[in-house]
Design a protein around this motif. Sequence first.
Motif, short mmCIF file in Angstrom:
data_model
loop_
_atom_site.label_atom_id
_atom_site.label_comp_id
_atom_site.label_asym_id
_atom_site.label_seq_id
_atom_site.Cartn_x
_atom_site.Cartn_y
_atom_site.Cartn_z
N GLN A 1 3.03 64.04 13.76
CA GLN A 1 2.70 62.68 14.17
C GLN A 1 2.58 61.76 12.96
OE1 GLN A 1 -0.44 62.52 17.02
NE2 GLN A 1 -0.60 60.29 17.00
N ILE B 1 6.18 60.94 11.63
CA ILE B 1 6.91 59.98 12.46
C ILE B 1 6.32 58.58 12.29
CG2 ILE B 1 7.53 59.33 14.80
CD1 ILE B 1 9.03 61.77 13.90
N TYR C 1 12.78 60.16 16.39
CA TYR C 1 12.02 60.91 17.37
C TYR C 1 11.77 62.34 16.89
CZ TYR C 1 13.46 57.06 20.40
OH TYR C 1 13.68 55.83 20.95
N TYR D 1 6.68 60.44 21.02
CA TYR D 1 7.64 60.65 19.94
C TYR D 1 8.73 61.67 20.31
CZ TYR D 1 3.44 58.78 17.75
OH TYR D 1 2.33 58.02 17.46
#
Length: 246
Positions: A144, A147, A156, A180
């Motif tokens: 996380q 991204i 993604y 995501y």
Amino acid sequence: MIGLNTATFRHLSVDDILKLMEKNDLRAIEWAGDAHVPLGDLEIAEKVAKKSQEYGISYTSYGSYLFLAEDNNFSQLIATALALNATNIRVWAGKYATADASEDYRHKVVLAAKELAKLCQKAGLNLGIEYHQGTLTDSPENAQKLIQAIACDNVYLYWQPAENLTVDQRTHSLDDLLPYVSNVHVFQWEDYHNRFSLAEGENEWLGYLNLLKTSPRNYFLEFVKDDSVDQFEADVDTLKEWKENL
């Protein structure tokens, strides 16, 4: 859509894979860059794209083995994906686990991802990052963070069950990662050499699928038990039944 990551059957020809797709009424495919569509071989990519179209493939991902901050052959990567008629490229978040990577290395991965993402955007492509041990996406939190640090609309995560987490941890963390996740790698194993039929993971996968159903996603089957075509077909039927009954 349900589909196949062709790394599952590296020993099969392109024609045999497409016949298998047709037989099982599958329309999504991820072509392996280390087997069927080598990076930079545009002639092969174009031939595979033409054959895929003839077999009615409607979604194509290029499963590259490009490692961010290690490889910078972005122009060939994009050219290969476009020749393949793909709409998505999958890459890896470096070659080091987060704990082993310096701050400078993590920065290089982010910069490389940003650069590639911008080139992909110009080419009309999405960029998917492998969720995997030994890279900077080796935990839900690290995936996380990466991204979010890249911060590009066309980047993604390719999600799969993380080996180092329990089922409960995977399910809980998937809920956080959902915004995501574009595509999913589907398999049932304890490790690479200890694989099971997908049906044996019913309780586990129904939990994942209930979360993932909130948005359209592609589900690429891979790592089937005994590398068996018969097992693959059984797993396809299992996954279709689960998704139909959600």
